[in-house]
Design a protein around this motif. Structure first.
Motif, mmCIF file in Angstrom:
data_model
loop_
_atom_site.group_PDB
_atom_site.id
_atom_site.type_symbol
_atom_site.label_atom_id
_atom_site.label_comp_id
_atom_site.label_asym_id
_atom_site.label_seq_id
_atom_site.Cartn_x
_atom_site.Cartn_y
_atom_site.Cartn_z
ATOM 1 N N PRO A 209 0.991 -1.592 -0.067
ATOM 2 C CA PRO A 209 0.336 0.206 0.308
ATOM 3 C C PRO A 209 1.409 1.273 -0.110
ATOM 4 O O PRO A 209 2.035 1.111 0.528
ATOM 5 N N LEU A 210 0.493 2.479 -0.311
ATOM 6 C CA LEU A 210 0.841 4.121 -0.194
ATOM 7 C C LEU A 210 -0.575 4.096 0.907
ATOM 8 O O LEU A 210 -1.451 4.321 0.764
ATOM 9 N N LEU A 211 0.568 4.600 2.048
ATOM 10 C CA LEU A 211 0.146 4.741 2.924
ATOM 11 C C LEU A 211 0.053 6.700 3.551
ATOM 12 O O LEU A 211 1.115 7.011 2.965
ATOM 13 N N LYS A 212 -1.420 6.909 3.779
ATOM 14 C CA LYS A 212 -1.519 7.905 4.509
ATOM 15 C C LYS A 212 -1.340 7.827 6.145
ATOM 16 O O LYS A 212 -2.049 6.909 6.541
ATOM 17 N N THR A 213 -0.153 8.218 7.128
ATOM 18 C CA THR A 213 -0.390 7.958 8.128
ATOM 19 C C THR A 213 -1.128 8.571 9.169
ATOM 20 O O THR A 213 -1.870 9.522 8.566
ATOM 21 N N SER A 214 -0.954 7.983 10.127
ATOM 22 C CA SER A 214 -1.779 8.547 10.814
ATOM 23 C C SER A 214 -1.336 10.120 11.587
ATOM 24 O O SER A 214 -2.278 11.749 12.106
ATOM 25 N N ASP A 215 -0.298 11.144 11.153
ATOM 26 C CA ASP A 215 0.326 12.139 11.324
ATOM 27 C C ASP A 215 -0.107 12.908 9.276
ATOM 28 O O ASP A 215 1.277 14.062 9.829
ATOM 29 N N ASN A 216 -0.642 12.270 9.195
ATOM 30 C CA ASN A 216 -0.842 12.930 7.675
ATOM 31 C C ASN A 216 0.497 13.047 7.056
ATOM 32 O O ASN A 216 0.991 13.956 6.495
ATOM 33 N N LYS A 217 1.753 11.727 6.913
ATOM 34 C CA LYS A 217 2.575 11.688 5.877
ATOM 35 C C LYS A 217 2.309 10.703 4.556
ATOM 36 O O LYS A 217 1.720 9.837 4.993
ATOM 37 N N ILE A 218 2.916 10.962 3.958
ATOM 38 C CA ILE A 218 2.514 9.910 2.422
ATOM 39 C C ILE A 218 3.892 9.071 2.737
ATOM 40 O O ILE A 218 5.239 8.933 2.284
ATOM 41 N N ILE A 219 4.032 7.701 2.561
ATOM 42 C CA ILE A 219 4.288 6.629 2.505
ATOM 43 C C ILE A 219 4.441 5.517 1.857
ATOM 44 O O ILE A 219 3.520 4.913 1.375
ATOM 45 N N ALA A 220 5.504 5.315 0.925
ATOM 46 C CA ALA A 220 5.696 3.880 -0.032
ATOM 47 C C ALA A 220 5.788 2.503 1.315
ATOM 48 O O ALA A 220 7.094 2.462 1.530
ATOM 49 N N VAL A 221 4.894 2.223 1.655
ATOM 50 C CA VAL A 221 5.259 1.048 2.553
ATOM 51 C C VAL A 221 5.190 -0.092 2.244
ATOM 52 O O VAL A 221 6.708 -0.945 2.304
ATOM 53 N N ASP A 222 4.925 -0.673 0.923
ATOM 54 C CA ASP A 222 5.499 -1.542 -0.174
ATOM 55 C C ASP A 222 5.737 -1.317 -1.548
ATOM 56 O O ASP A 222 4.793 -0.913 -1.798
ATOM 57 N N THR A 223 6.367 -2.011 -1.805
ATOM 58 C CA THR A 223 7.231 -1.166 -3.358
ATOM 59 C C THR A 223 7.775 -2.837 -3.951
ATOM 60 O O THR A 223 8.451 -3.296 -3.727
ATOM 61 N N LYS A 224 7.421 -2.967 -5.247
ATOM 62 C CA LYS A 224 7.750 -3.658 -6.214
ATOM 63 C C LYS A 224 8.176 -2.690 -7.685
ATOM 64 O O LYS A 224 7.435 -1.915 -7.887
ATOM 65 N N VAL A 225 9.695 -2.280 -7.812
ATOM 66 C CA VAL A 225 10.555 -2.175 -9.153
ATOM 67 C C VAL A 225 10.834 -3.189 -9.867
ATOM 68 O O VAL A 225 11.075 -4.161 -9.988
ATOM 69 N N VAL A 226 10.409 -3.258 -11.240
ATOM 70 C CA VAL A 226 11.369 -3.816 -12.037
ATOM 71 C C VAL A 226 11.863 -2.452 -13.041
ATOM 72 O O VAL A 226 11.300 -1.796 -13.979
ATOM 73 N N ILE A 227 13.073 -3.831 -13.379
ATOM 74 C CA ILE A 227 13.916 -1.946 -14.079
ATOM 75 C C ILE A 227 14.003 -2.514 -15.946
ATOM 76 O O ILE A 227 13.989 -4.738 -15.696
ATOM 77 N N ASP A 228 14.184 -2.050 -16.965
ATOM 78 C CA ASP A 228 13.817 -2.874 -18.219
ATOM 79 C C ASP A 228 15.212 -3.399 -18.661
ATOM 80 O O ASP A 228 16.476 -2.839 -18.590
ATOM 81 N N ASP A 229 15.702 -4.815 -18.788
ATOM 82 C CA ASP A 229 16.681 -5.061 -18.789
ATOM 83 C C ASP A 229 17.472 -4.997 -20.209
ATOM 84 O O ASP A 229 18.560 -4.640 -19.784
ATOM 85 N N ASN A 230 16.740 -3.665 -21.000
ATOM 86 C CA ASN A 230 17.289 -3.095 -21.618
ATOM 87 C C ASN A 230 18.351 -1.949 -22.086
ATOM 88 O O ASN A 230 19.176 -1.352 -22.411
ATOM 89 N N ALA A 231 18.004 -1.296 -20.461
ATOM 90 C CA ALA A 231 18.833 0.011 -19.962
ATOM 91 C C ALA A 231 19.187 -0.504 -19.419
ATOM 92 O O ALA A 231 19.813 0.300 -18.504
ATOM 93 N N LEU A 232 20.255 -1.606 -18.425
ATOM 94 C CA LEU A 232 20.764 -2.351 -17.686
ATOM 95 C C LEU A 232 22.311 -1.525 -17.530
ATOM 96 O O LEU A 232 22.523 -1.271 -16.310
ATOM 97 N N TYR A 233 22.826 -1.319 -18.962
ATOM 98 C CA TYR A 233 23.920 -0.556 -19.665
ATOM 99 C C TYR A 233 24.173 0.838 -18.704
ATOM 100 O O TYR A 233 25.308 1.600 -19.383
ATOM 101 N N ARG A 234 22.417 1.280 -18.504
ATOM 102 C CA ARG A 234 23.063 3.157 -18.010
ATOM 103 C C ARG A 234 23.094 2.842 -16.503
ATOM 104 O O ARG A 234 23.143 3.768 -16.268
ATOM 105 N N HIS A 235 23.037 1.740 -16.293
ATOM 106 C CA HIS A 235 22.645 1.308 -14.969
ATOM 107 C C HIS A 235 22.960 0.189 -14.169
ATOM 108 O O HIS A 235 22.696 -0.241 -13.840
ATOM 109 N N PRO A 236 24.894 0.695 -14.414
ATOM 110 C CA PRO A 236 25.712 -0.450 -13.712
ATOM 111 C C PRO A 236 24.831 -1.051 -12.308
ATOM 112 O O PRO A 236 25.635 -1.940 -11.712
ATOM 113 N N ASP A 237 25.205 0.280 -11.497
ATOM 114 C CA ASP A 237 25.021 0.532 -9.890
ATOM 115 C C ASP A 237 23.066 -0.609 -9.678
ATOM 116 O O ASP A 237 23.292 -1.370 -8.884
ATOM 117 N N TYR A 238 22.172 -0.259 -10.291
ATOM 118 C CA TYR A 238 21.486 -1.262 -11.034
ATOM 119 C C TYR A 238 21.463 -3.321 -11.450
ATOM 120 O O TYR A 238 21.178 -4.124 -10.945
#
Length: 397
Positions: A209-238
């Protein structure tokens, strides 16, 4: 390339998006150490222990637990690390958990109500646009909501040339019925998230979920990220974040050999040159009454060794009942393919032990057939696709 939750959060955090503090542990003792570090920063003695695998639905499978003491951190981590976690998104046998993330509890009590939302950014290839998919109903049952109440899943199309406009960000905030206290923060969040999506060359970012906390903050609680394999040459750290333990071992081996391989759940292996012919071959197999066990494109610059490797990889899969090799010799020479098939038969213990249907057409096709005939390899040689379909039916149905 799929990333673990903690890796995706680190990327989002690098762009300025708020995420819960989290530390990764490979052992229960290390989990206690990480829990202490989180408490030192947050002052909280409640932690979330989360299995780190490339699959969603971990909570329903017992892979996400709350710990209210260091003893519980140890006990829960001991159970999760080393377990085979089965979720709706894992294979039937589940996935082995090698590590857990000890996370900060962000569901603390406060003056206002806690609320979970869903948001993701991905590509709509048909419309040639990025889309933001969102809902005011986030959490573990988002898949069920998508099936039963599709009207609660909204979509905003983003032109990749112009990016996200202010009015679109505000429209999403209005549709999600965000309270006024977090409205401005959400506008900043969604624009930053889109920036992260583009800059990281992601093919998908999902926050649930994207959470609105009880003190009114927006927090990314759980995240899934998929990087395009064809672009990895631009992101050696990824690229360095890749976890081959989470990938199919056959696909990993094929990638090392320079083969384009995707494993599927069936029993007819196929080896083809060219993505278009590969897709047509898979359709042919399906129309024959059976299903392909893989997508395998040897490419236009293939040599005999790579063909040999392709055959050996397929035969490691004990579910394979037959192999169909369909090659058009344009750039590729058919005799090179034949040489690879013969070499594979020689190095595999007991030889190729499943029916082999071969169609070689084009450059040096006659020479290739002669080589296979002289090798005395048992091959069902076909000339047309119609003959191939008939032979597949004859052998397997």
């Amino acid at each position: 390339m799929n990333l673990h939750e903690y890796q995706g959060k680190n990327i989002l955090h690098s762009f300025g998006i708020k995420v819960p503090l989290g530390k990764v542990a490979r052992t229960p003792y290390e989990a206690i150490t990480m829990a202490k570090k989180i408490t030192k920063t947050t002052g909280s003695n409640i932690w979330i222990v989360k299995a780190q695998i490339h699959a969603g639905g971990r909570g329903k499978g017992g892979g996400i637990k709350m710990a209210k003491s260091l003893k519980e951190v140890y006990e829960i981590s001991s159970k999760i690390i080393g377990m085979r976690l089965i979720t709706p998104q894992t294979p039937k046998e589940g996935k082995l958990v090698h590590r857990v993330m000890i996370g900060q509890d962000v569901y603390y009590k406060g003056k206002s109500e806690i609320k979970e939302y869903y948001i993701s950014i991905l590509i709509d290839r048909n419309k040639e646009k990025n889309i933001i998919m969102y809902s005011q109903e986030g959490g573990v049952d988002i898949e069920q909501i998508a099936k039963e109440s599709q009207e609660q899943i909204l979509i905003e199309e983003i032109d990749p040339y112009f990016g996200i406009f202010d009015f679109q960000a505000k429209k999403i905030a209005f549709n999600m019925k965000l309270p006024t206290q977090v409205f401005k923060e959400f506008i900043i969040f969604i624009k930053t998230l889109y920036k992260a999506y583009v800059a990281s060359d992601a093919s998908m970012i999902e926050i649930n979920p994207l959470l609105k906390t009880s003190d009114n903050k927006i927090i990314a609680v759980d995240t899934k990220v998929v990087i395009d394999d064809n672009a990895l040459y631009r992101h050696p750290d990824y690229a360095a974040l890749r976890d081959i333990d989470e990938e199919d071992p056959y696909e990993v081996e094929a990638a090392k050999a320079g083969l384009n391989f995707v494993k599927l759940d069936s029993n007819v292996g196929c080896i083809v040159n060219g993505a278009g012919l590969a897709m047509a071959t898979m359709d042919l197999i399906k129309l024959s009454g059976v299903s392909p066990a893989n997508f395998l494109d040897v490419g236009g610059t293939v040599d005999a060794h790579r063909v040999e490797k392709a055959v050996c990889i397929l035969l490691k899969d004990k579910t394979i009942s037959a192999i169909f090799i369909n090659i058009f010799g344009g750039i590729v020479r058919c005799d090179t393919i034949a040489q690879g098939i013969i070499a594979a038969n020689q190095i595999i213990e007991g030889g190729i032990h499943v029916p082999l249907i071969v169609r070689l057409q084009g450059t040096n096709a006659k020479e290739a057939k002669k080589m296979i005939d002289q090798s005395r390899l048992c091959v069902h040689y076909v000339v047309t696709l119609k003959e191939a379909a008939a032979k597949i039916k004859e052998i397997l149905i």
